[in-house]
Design an enzyme around this catalytic site. Structure first.
Site, mmCIF file in Angstrom:
data_model
loop_
_atom_site.group_PDB
_atom_site.id
_atom_site.type_symbol
_atom_site.label_atom_id
_atom_site.label_comp_id
_atom_site.label_asym_id
_atom_site.label_seq_id
_atom_site.Cartn_x
_atom_site.Cartn_y
_atom_site.Cartn_z
ATOM 1 N N ASN A 158 0.846 -1.198 0.000
ATOM 2 C CA ASN A 158 0.000 0.000 0.000
ATOM 3 C C ASN A 158 0.877 1.242 0.000
ATOM 4 O OD1 ASN A 158 -2.961 -0.877 0.262
ATOM 5 N ND2 ASN A 158 -1.851 -2.209 1.696
ATOM 6 N N GLU A 159 1.222 1.643 -1.201
ATOM 7 C CA GLU A 159 2.137 2.753 -1.391
ATOM 8 C C GLU A 159 1.480 4.064 -0.977
ATOM 9 O OE1 GLU A 159 4.934 1.913 -1.722
ATOM 10 O OE2 GLU A 159 5.472 0.729 -3.476
ATOM 11 N N PRO A 160 2.294 5.131 -0.801
ATOM 12 C CA PRO A 160 1.726 6.429 -0.423
ATOM 13 C C PRO A 160 0.525 6.783 -1.299
ATOM 14 C CG PRO A 160 4.111 6.540 -0.468
ATOM 15 C CD PRO A 160 3.746 5.156 -0.910
ATOM 16 N N THR A 201 10.305 1.738 -3.550
ATOM 17 C CA THR A 201 10.074 0.306 -3.332
ATOM 18 C C THR A 201 10.814 -0.503 -4.383
ATOM 19 O OG1 THR A 201 7.907 0.821 -2.455
ATOM 20 C CG2 THR A 201 8.255 -1.438 -3.200
#
Ligand code: GLP
Length: 631
Positions: A163-165, A182
């Site tokens: 769950n990236e920014p 990442t």
């Protein structure tokens, strides 16, 4: 189940309860015991235990402990159902870097979990079916009654799962584009950032928060900043791990390294009484100077009082005296004589004057580490007449790209064709053909055969010699230990054995150094340097009681981890502009340094800027070291 730990004043800043363990091994053990209790309780009730699983190097010690509980203590996983957080999109379960493969290698193949109980998002589902696949994943979780315990790690962007920014609190299982950071972090696994998949399927933040109990693990100083932001900062989509603050049964299990940026550790005087050791005092004064952007000698009584340091002031003040003491201390860390200055008073020098010359042993976990982090100090030591021995602890072959092996084989083949008697070169031609065949067969991500590993290791040896020569270390003073753990494993999956400890113990006994430089104390314990550090600890323990070992001074340098802060530095070796240039040139001799490694001269410049800001002399750059405490 268990209740949240009681909050102390020191933990008041932490919005998600956080437990700091002495080591990742202890944390992993604690968590494994919690999991065992859950599984056994459910088994007694005739029910399943539902576990949410994570990948990456962080959970590896936890999985090893689960396997041990299964093998040695009879823990059965027959009633366990698992759901993995995520999977790279585009990779099938046979791909060596897929999370499905990781889970099989690290856990599932070693326990008695029924195959049909394992759930991992599919990386191979066709694009048009991704949405349905993700919805089914959610439904499956709900159908078994939800996740009882979700294991989490944290990425450098603060992500949980992938769950990236920007991931919202309510996000569900979906396909996501991976963040650049990442992908950089996964570059070593995929032998280059360009090979890292661009997408992944991940459980959403909302999916994770539906878990009944959440435990996020983090090890090593590289995680410290993100841990502090997630635990103490605001809940924000920019850091998905911060949403754990809104869960009633979530905890962080971290080691000492990962706790470094928490307020109770970093600024303990803000949360309670402090025992003012010299290191804590240094830290407080340097912090205050940094906060107020003033040199140490310009701090006043009021500055101390107004910023929570009244205790320190009353114990060690007035400011004038305290400032002078810290200033002198910082001043005494600076030396152009890292091996000690012969025939000089060494009362206030970081290193003792005698014996001279010293036998200096420089331990480099991967071949490039020492040159990257302390290339200029290497040069100094050698110039000043010490017997410098540079030891590459591992072969480093995993970091050498296929193209290097390919280049070598092609050149060899061409050379064989142009020599005057090509028939005398049949063995060389056969070798080149063999290498090229192996490269073609293994594809982009297949494991290297022993022959390829050997060739790649030799390529790196050549580069190290070249770079070390540029730092005035001659070939006969460079050693290659090729520790076996590295040859057996892959990044994030290494496991050291007694053979590693024995090899290093023998080297120490042969060399009987007066001075050792090493790294890895602050690293992720499963990284190459983290493992080498522990192997060293064990090797040194073997030598306890031997005369040389008692007299040997040990200096820590920082590699890929956060650089030492001014208050942590015990020896600062200044570099002139010319020396920095030479170091930069030496780095250029390596074929494949990461951007972090290439930025080492910049980090040396930063060290000098910090000293400058504290009111010390202005240098171009500084290589920094910390004294190793034998505790
Ligand atoms: C990946 C995984 C995360 C993991 C993170 C950190 O992004 N999807 O689940 O927490 O890596 O990895 P490591 O534990 O290797 O530091």
């Amino acid at each position: 189940m268990s209740t949240a730990p009681r909050r102390t004043a020191a933990e008041a800043y932490e919005k998600t309860p956080t437990v700091i363990f002495q080591s990742s091994a202890l944390a992993a053990r604690e968590l494994a015991l919690e999991v065992r209790a859950l599984i056994e309780e459910r088994a007694r009730e005739g029910k399943n235990a539902v576990l949410g699983m994570a990948t990456g190097s962080t959970p590896v010690p936890f999985y090893r402990e689960l396997i041990r509980l299964h093998r040695e203590e009879g823990l059965s996983f027959k009633n366990v159902i698992t759901f993995n957080l995520d999977e790279y999109y585009g990779l099938g379960p046979d791909h060596p870097e897929s999370y499905a493969r990781f889970m099989a290698d690290q856990l599932f193949d070693h326990i008695d979990i029924p195959k049909e109980n394992i759930n991992i998002p599919s990386g191979k589902v066709p694009s048009e079916q991704v949405f349905a696949h993700c919805r089914e994943y959610e439904e499956k979780i709900d159908a078994v009654g939800g996740i009882d315990l979700q294991i989490l790690g944290i990425g450098r962007t603060g992500h949980i799962g992938f769950n990236e920014p920007g991931s919202s609190r309510d996000s569900l299982t979906r396909r996501i584009t991976l963040d650049r950071v990442t992908r950089q972090d996964a570059a070593a696994d995929f032998r280059g950032e360009e090979n890292v998949p661009r997408f992944a399927i991940t459980m959403g933040v909302g999916t994770i928060l539906r878990g009944k109990k959440l435990v996020l693990m983090a090890w090593g100083e590289n995680k410290a900043e993100m841990v502090a932001k997630a635990v103490e900062g605001p809940m924000t989509e920019a850091i998905s791990a911060s949403f754990l603050q809104g869960h009633t049964n979530a905890r962080f299990y971290i080691d000492i390294g990962a706790s470094r940026e928490l307020t109770r550790v970093k600024l303990p005087w803000l949360v309670g009484p402090v025992s003012w050791t010299p290191r804590e005092t240094n830290r407080a004064v340097c912090w205050l100077a940094g906060l107020l952007q003033k040199p140490v000698l310009k701090l006043t009584d009021e500055h101390y009082n107004e910023h929570g340091l009244g205790d320190l002031l009353s114990e060690q003040g007035p400011a004038y005296q305290l400032n002078i003491r810290i200033f002198n201390h910082l001043q005494h860390t600076i030396t152009g004589w890292p091996g000690g200055k012969p025939n000089e008073d060494d009362t206030y020098r970081p290193e003792r004057a005698s014996p001279y010359p010293k036998r200096c042993l420089i331990l480099s976990p991967e071949p490039q580490d020492a040159v990257v982090s302390m290339g200029a100090t290497l040069e100094r030591l050698s110039e000043q007449g010490h017997e410098v021995r540079l030891v590459a602890l591992t072969s480093g072959s995993l970091r050498v790209p296929d193209r290097e092996a390919d280049k070598f084989a092609e050149t060899l083949r061409e050379l064989a064709a142009v020599v005057s008697d090509p028939t005398a070169w049949t063995a060389q031609t056969a070798y080149a053909e063999e290498v090229l065949k192996m490269l073609a067969e293994k594809g982009d991500f297949g494991a290297d055969t022993p022959l390829l590993r050997q060739l790649k290791a030799l390529v790196l040896r050549g580069e190290l010699r070249d770079a070390a020569n540029a730092c005035r270390i001659s070939n006969e003073h460079i050693f290659f230990l090729d520790l076996p753990f590295y040859e057996e494993g892959r990044y994030r999956r290494f496991k050291s054995t007694q053979a590693d400890v024995d090899a290093l113990t023998n080297l120490l006994r042969e060399q009987r150094p007066h001075q050792i430089y090493l790294t890895g104390d602050a690293a992720d314990p499963s990284s190459v340097s983290g493992i080498c550090y522990r192997v060293f600890q064990a090797a040194l323990k073997n030598c306890e009681g031997e005369e040389w070992a008692g007299a040997c001074s040990l200096w820590l340098y920082r590699g890929k981890e956060r650089p030492l802060e001014a208050h942590e530095i015990d020896m600062a070796v200044p570099l002139s502009p010319l020396q920095l240039e030479r170091k930069t040139r030496a780095l250029g001799r390596f074929g494949s340094l990461s951007s972090l490694e290439l930025s080492s001269p910049e980090s040396n410049r930063q060290n000098a800027a910090h000293y400058d800001a504290l009111g010390l002399a202005q240098y171009e750059a500084i290589e920094a070291f910390q004294r190793w405490s034998r505790a």
